[in-house]
Enzyme design. Structure first.
Site, PDB file in Angstrom:
ATOM      1  CG  HIS A 126      19.534 -21.010   8.930  1.00  0.00           C
ATOM      2  ND1 HIS A 126      18.285 -21.553   9.084  1.00  0.00           N
ATOM      3  CD2 HIS A 126      19.505 -19.797   9.542  1.00  0.00           C
ATOM      4  CE1 HIS A 126      17.521 -20.698   9.744  1.00  0.00           C
ATOM      5  NE2 HIS A 126      18.233 -19.632  10.029  1.00  0.00           N
ATOM      6  CE1 TYR A 178      11.546 -29.241   5.612  1.00  0.00           C
ATOM      7  CE2 TYR A 178      13.601 -28.453   6.567  1.00  0.00           C
ATOM      8  CZ  TYR A 178      12.630 -28.395   5.579  1.00  0.00           C
ATOM      9  OH  TYR A 178      12.755 -27.485   4.551  1.00  0.00           O
ATOM     10  N   PRO A 215       6.457 -27.530  -1.085  1.00  0.00           N
ATOM     11  CG  PRO A 215       5.150 -26.387   0.477  1.00  0.00           C
ATOM     12  CD  PRO A 215       5.054 -27.313  -0.680  1.00  0.00           C
ATOM     13  CE  LYS A 219      16.376 -27.452  -2.856  1.00  0.00           C
ATOM     14  NZ  LYS A 219      17.560 -26.753  -2.376  1.00  0.00           N
ATOM     15  CE1 TYR A 240      15.824 -27.863   3.250  1.00  0.00           C
ATOM     16  CE2 TYR A 240      17.292 -26.057   3.787  1.00  0.00           C
ATOM     17  CZ  TYR A 240      16.046 -26.640   3.819  1.00  0.00           C
ATOM     18  OH  TYR A 240      14.992 -25.975   4.414  1.00  0.00           O
TER      19      TYR A 240
END
Ligand SMILES: Cc1cc2nc3c(=O)[nH]c(=O)nc-3n(C[C@H](O)[C@H](O)[C@H](O)COP(=O)(O)OP(=O)(O)OC[C@H]3O[C@@H](n4cnc5c(N)ncnc54)[C@H](O)[C@@H]3O)c2cc1C
Length: 391
Positions: A72, A201, A293, A297, A385
């Site tokens: 991604h 998200y 979550p 991580k 991220y």
């Protein structure tokens, strides 16, 4: 029995540590209370940071990951019914993430250890650790009802949040820093091809939702719910209705619906202990810290801890150096607190908190607007991220 490093727990932390030690010529034995099949089927995380991916490939356990993992190059944030994209490579000098399920990482590591003649003892019972402040700490356990003792130079506590190694440290040695969130995630695994190539998200007035995936055929979706949510009140139809309400956007995007393969409720907590060492016991992964979550991580932190620990053990065995072992906790905690901060921040920005009012709602929308439109804001998301550099 005698070994150099006794490892409690065959999760990602314990297995990766055993693998790295083997590559450094250090012997270890992994003791796991569950069966091989159980740990290889346990569905949990799935987002691998660039550094985790690189380490798996460099150490020879990334072949299937490279074939089957989904690379991604960005992530979507959805709010006010619209999706905004943050691209990773252009903001991070080329880094990205790979979606590859945790149980697949576990399978690859178990296979590598078994192929190399490594020792993993499954289904051990009544495991306990002893003489942690001596030079020969011991692990006692039962296998097939027979009592065993493993004498070690060092013990690695990689037995997760509910394990026994952390509670075996004498009272007063360890400080706990903790935050428990007033919500949880209702997660499902569904047989439905992902309708987005990247994670979405979502901040919604009905609560947070996350669209994610584990393969080309399987989606993983989450809904914000209460910590004591009763799953029996959530038949599959109700879950899909709620997911579609929260995730669908004005441009017509929506999750694909399919049979639900698994569902469960996961609590949300931030937790760190300091220090992560007592005598010759070193704690790593979820045994030492938990992140909510939202930042994806937990697995990555487990891998970065054992990377630091394996290097310290290698320095000890190759050149008698004890300084890196002494610095293990401090070196890990620098990264852990940055990751805790990011996970807490993502959680705070994206969830509805009980008692939140119109001010909070508008502030959260403004923050999402900022981090998805300013280059500085997008860089903050992207570099955290994909994973901060391992130092
Ligand atoms: C239910 C759940 C869902 C999660 N979902 C996500 C997610 O969706 N996304 C995400 O990013 N992260 C998720 N995580 C976090 C991520 O999976 C963990 O951070 C990761 O598994 C940490 O690896 P670990 O090796 O430290 O611990 P674990 O994976 O917990 O491994 C610990 C091992 O020790 C064994 N063990 C425990 N006690 C003993 C004992 N007494 N004797 C011997 N063995 C013992 C356990 O059976 C286990 O195999 C989830 C975690 C949980 C618990």
């Amino acid at each position: 029995m005698r070994t150099q490093v006794g490892i409690v727990g065959a999760g990602p932390a314990g297995l990766m540590l055993s693998h790295l030690l083997h590559l450094a010529g250090i012997e270890s034995v992994v003791l796991e209370c569950r069966s091989r099949q159980y740990i290889e089927d346990r569905v949990r995380a799935g987002v691998l940071e660039q550094g985790t991916v690189d380490l798996l490939i460099e150490t020879g356990v990334g072949e299937r990951l490279q074939r089957e993992g989904l690379r991604h190059d960005g992530v979507w944030f959805s709010f006010g019914g619209r999706r905004r994209h943050i691209g990773f490579p252009e903001l991070t000098g080329g880094s990205g993430i790979v979606v590859y399920a945790q149980q697949e990482v576990v399978k690859d590591l178990v296979q590598a250890r078994v192929a190399a003649g490594g020792q993993i003892v499954f289904e051990v019972e009544e495991l306990s650790v002893h003489d942690l402040d001596s030079k020969l700490p011991k692990i006692r356990y039962k296998k097939d009802g027979v009592a065993q003792e493993l004498i070690c130079d060092f013990i690695a506590g990689c037995d997760g949040f509910h394990g026994i190694t952390r509670p075996s440290v004498p009272a007063g040695v360890i400080a706990v820093y903790e935050r428990i969130y007033p919500f949880a995630w209702l997660g499902i695994l569904a047989e439905a091809a992902p309708t987005s190539d990247e994670l979405v998200y979502t901040y919604h007035e009905r609560g947070f939702a996350l669209f994610s995936m584990r393969s080309q055929q399987v989606t993983r979706l989450y809904l914000q719910c209460t910590p004591d949510e009763d799953l029996s009140q959530w038949p599959d139809d109700r879950i899909w209705e709620e997911l579609c309400k929260r995730l669908s956007t004005q441009d017509g995007w929506a999750p694909g619906v399919g049979p639900v393969l698994q569902k469960g409720v996961t609590g949300m907590r931030s937790f760190v202990i300091e220090p992560m060492q007592y005598g010759r016991l070193f704690l790593a992964g979820d045994a030492a810290h938990i992140v909510p979550p939202t930042g994806a991580k937990g697995l990555n932190l487990a891998v970065s801890d054992v990377r630091v620990l394996s290097q310290a053990l290698e320095a000890f065995y190759k050149s008698g150096r004890e300084d890196l072992l002494g610095q293990y906790s401090a070196n890990c905690l620098r990264r852990i607190w940055k990751v805790q901060r990011f996970s807490w921040w993502m959680t705070s920005m994206l969830h509805l908190f009980p008692g939140a009012d119109g001010f909070d709602h508008r502030r959260q929308l403004a923050e999402l607007d900022y981090v998805t439109s300013s280059r500085a804001g997008m860089t903050t998301v992207a570099e955290n991220y994909v994973g901060l550099p391992l130092d």
